[in-house]
Enzyme design. Structure first.
Site, mmCIF file in Angstrom:
data_model
loop_
_atom_site.group_PDB
_atom_site.id
_atom_site.type_symbol
_atom_site.label_atom_id
_atom_site.label_comp_id
_atom_site.label_asym_id
_atom_site.label_seq_id
_atom_site.Cartn_x
_atom_site.Cartn_y
_atom_site.Cartn_z
ATOM 1 N NE ARG A 210 -23.473 -9.781 -3.493
ATOM 2 C CZ ARG A 210 -22.457 -9.099 -3.922
ATOM 3 N NH1 ARG A 210 -22.232 -8.024 -3.713
ATOM 4 N NH2 ARG A 210 -21.334 -9.969 -4.777
ATOM 5 C CG PHE A 226 -24.429 3.381 -0.443
ATOM 6 C CD1 PHE A 226 -23.917 4.552 -1.202
ATOM 7 C CD2 PHE A 226 -24.510 3.706 0.988
ATOM 8 C CE1 PHE A 226 -23.961 5.637 -0.422
ATOM 9 C CE2 PHE A 226 -24.339 4.646 1.570
ATOM 10 C CZ PHE A 226 -23.946 6.078 1.028
ATOM 11 C CG ASP A 248 -27.161 2.617 -6.399
ATOM 12 O OD1 ASP A 248 -26.418 1.860 -5.750
ATOM 13 O OD2 ASP A 248 -26.490 3.485 -7.395
ATOM 14 C CB SER A 249 -26.397 7.952 -6.989
ATOM 15 O OG SER A 249 -25.265 7.107 -6.934
ATOM 16 C CG ASP A 298 -21.505 -2.179 0.397
ATOM 17 O OD1 ASP A 298 -20.312 -1.802 0.641
ATOM 18 O OD2 ASP A 298 -21.535 -3.010 -0.684
ATOM 19 C CB CYS A 338 -14.637 -0.455 0.348
ATOM 20 S SG CYS A 338 -15.430 0.676 -0.661
HETATM 21 N N1 SAH Z 1 -23.964 -3.208 -1.806
HETATM 22 C C1 SAH Z 1 -23.618 -3.197 -3.534
HETATM 23 C C2 SAH Z 1 -22.558 -2.651 -3.955
HETATM 24 C C3 SAH Z 1 -22.610 -1.006 -3.447
HETATM 25 S S1 SAH Z 1 -21.304 0.025 -4.269
HETATM 26 C C4 SAH Z 1 -23.789 -4.795 -3.744
HETATM 27 O O1 SAH Z 1 -23.586 -5.612 -3.005
HETATM 28 O O2 SAH Z 1 -23.615 -5.049 -4.903
HETATM 29 C C5 SAH Z 1 -21.754 1.540 -4.021
HETATM 30 C C6 SAH Z 1 -23.113 1.845 -4.895
HETATM 31 O O3 SAH Z 1 -23.409 3.250 -4.331
HETATM 32 C C7 SAH Z 1 -22.934 1.997 -6.411
HETATM 33 O O4 SAH Z 1 -24.038 1.283 -6.853
HETATM 34 C C8 SAH Z 1 -23.261 3.439 -6.647
HETATM 35 O O5 SAH Z 1 -23.834 3.831 -7.874
HETATM 36 C C9 SAH Z 1 -23.585 4.037 -5.219
HETATM 37 N N2 SAH Z 1 -23.514 5.326 -4.710
HETATM 38 C C10 SAH Z 1 -22.541 6.063 -4.859
HETATM 39 N N3 SAH Z 1 -22.609 7.370 -4.050
HETATM 40 C C11 SAH Z 1 -24.009 7.456 -3.780
HETATM 41 C C12 SAH Z 1 -24.773 8.269 -2.694
HETATM 42 N N4 SAH Z 1 -24.341 9.286 -2.290
HETATM 43 N N5 SAH Z 1 -26.359 7.926 -3.075
HETATM 44 C C13 SAH Z 1 -26.677 6.998 -3.418
HETATM 45 N N6 SAH Z 1 -25.816 5.706 -4.105
HETATM 46 C C14 SAH Z 1 -24.648 6.286 -4.121
#
Ligand code: SAH
Length: 394
Positions: A210, A226, A248-249, A298, A338
């Site tokens: 990060r 994400f 984010d969703s 991510d 991941c």
């Molecule tokens: N980068 C973050 C972790 C991301 S985890 C960190 O460092 O803390 C993946 C994230 O993607 C989750 O918060 C989930 O809510 C979101 N997500 C999953 N599918 C999605 C989509 N299609 N569009 C937007 N967000 C999404």
């Protein structure tokens, strides 16, 4: 002790000290072991292979605790395995308000057991019948070794169903954690919702990554796709980014991202939160010709099983292709996967294809993986799941 005898030739993976045995490899189970009970595992020829936990409902019927015939699986075994895992993280434990993983399951010699530390609280996950059987022992050692304020369980995961266990969460010991706990990560602070957040509250595997975009963040307009609770973006702001756009969703995640912005004293103008689907929002940005200096992708795990490999790979290609189109010349992309079933060479090929189709020349500046508190045992390659590429595009 109950005995399990393997079919002829099915001892190969245990001889390489891989900790899993699939149910199809079992020839005979003697002594009627219950779920999670310790069994002695023998080759077809009667050779000692390991002591393992037995899981009658799971495809992974055995998970090895020890390959040493002289080692009993009991309180002392768990004390010493936990001590080893905790001692090697000693430098991370010095930071009282830090967060890190303390026990990384198979890769720390404790299959099915995850323990994360968030400031003075611990969060546990028990994924397997064996881990479930020994949970009391594990908890009592954690209490003694670390004196946490409280220990919370977040085993509310569907993989437990495969082991014949119900998902479960709740306080295990001590004080309940506050509804929002403050942790420090490098020079930023973050709020964590242990009870309701994703995973055990935070994506600790990206802890070290990060801060990596900081090197490219000075004066940058950043897209954090994400974003979850905004971690990558907050670190980028700290390193001099002008503005971060989070996508984010999850509304709960974005609301926490906003609170994290306030906690770190960044004003509203530096932050834009978009609640939506990354696939769609990136298309909208492409159509409106919005460009960024720095993009972080991510996504969640796109490939959960081999049958999803094609679809998941197309998903990675799609978002990376769009990201390359949204990068200014000289801009930098941090792109992650991941999915353990997508190895780095395949991921690199997908990203290369995305750059090509976006009409961009790009180069790799660095390769990333999960942090050292998420080690991968060499005998358990499945433990290496997170990969990331830092790419510059022209
Ligand atoms: N980068 C973050 C972790 C991301 S985890 C960190 O460092 O803390 C993946 C994230 O993607 C989750 O918060 C989930 O809510 C979101 N997500 C999953 N599918 C999605 C989509 N299609 N569009 C937007 N967000 C999404």
């Amino acid at each position: 002790m109950p005995l399990v005898i393997l079919k002829p030739g099915r001892d190969k993976s245990l001889l390489r000290r891989h900790p899993w045995v699939f149910s199809g490899a079992l020839k005979k189970v003697e002594g009627d072991p219950g779920p999670g009970e310790v069994v002695e595992v023998l080759s077809h020829e009667g050779r000692f292979l390991c002591r393992a936990s037995y899981s009658p409902y799971s495809q992974i019927a055995l998970r090895a605790w020890t390959f040493d015939s002289g080692e009993e699986v009991g309180p002392e075994f768990f004390r010493s395995r936990l001590k080893q895992a905790i001692d090697f993280r000693a430098p991370l434990l010095k930071l009282s308000d830090g967060a890190c993983r303390l026990v990384n399951a198979e890769s720390d010699g404790l299959p099915g057991v995850i323990v994360d530390k968030y400031a003075a609280f611990l969060v546990c996950q028990f994924f397997s019948a064996g881990a479930e059987l020994w949970r009391g022992e594990i908890l009592s050692h954690l209490e003694h070794a670390l004196s946490p304020l409280g220990i919370y369980e977040r085993s509310d995961v569907d993989v437990r169903l495969k082991e014949g266990l119900e998902p479960r969460s709740g306080l295990l010991w001590g004080q309940p954690p506050p509804s929002l706990l403050v942790i420090r990560e490098k020079n930023c602070r973050f709020l964590v919702d242990i009870e309701h957040g994703q995973k055990t509250g935070c994506y600790l595997d990206q802890r070290e990554n990060r801060v990596m975009p900081a090197d490219y963040a000075e004066g940058a307009e950043v897209l954090n796709a994400f974003s979850y609770t905004g971690g990558f973006g907050i670190h980028a702001l700290k390193a001099g980014a002008i503005k971060v756009t989070n996508i984010d969703s999850s509304p709960a995640a974005l609301s926490l991202a906003n609170q994290n912005r306030e906690l770190n004293h960044f004003d509203e103008d530096s932050f834009e939160n978009i609640h939506g689907d990354v696939f769609q929002v990136l298309r909208d940005f492409r159509d409106t010709r919005r460009l960024f200096d720095l993009i972080i992708l991510d996504p969640p795990k796109f490939v959960e099983s081999r049958s999803q490999l094609g679809r998941g790979s197309r998903g990675y290609k799609d978002i990376n292709l769009l990201a390359f189109k949204l990068l200014k010349p000289g801009g930098v992309l941090f792109t992650f996967s991941c999915s353990g079933l997508v190895p780095l060479p395949l991921f690199q090929m997908i990203v290369a294809g995305a750059a090509l189709d976006a009409g961009r020349n790009a180069q790799i500046l660095g390769v990333l993986t999960q942090g050292p508190d998420h080690p991968t045992a060499l005998n358990f390659p499945e433990g290496a799941y997170l990969k990331g590429l830092i790419c510059r595009a022209y």
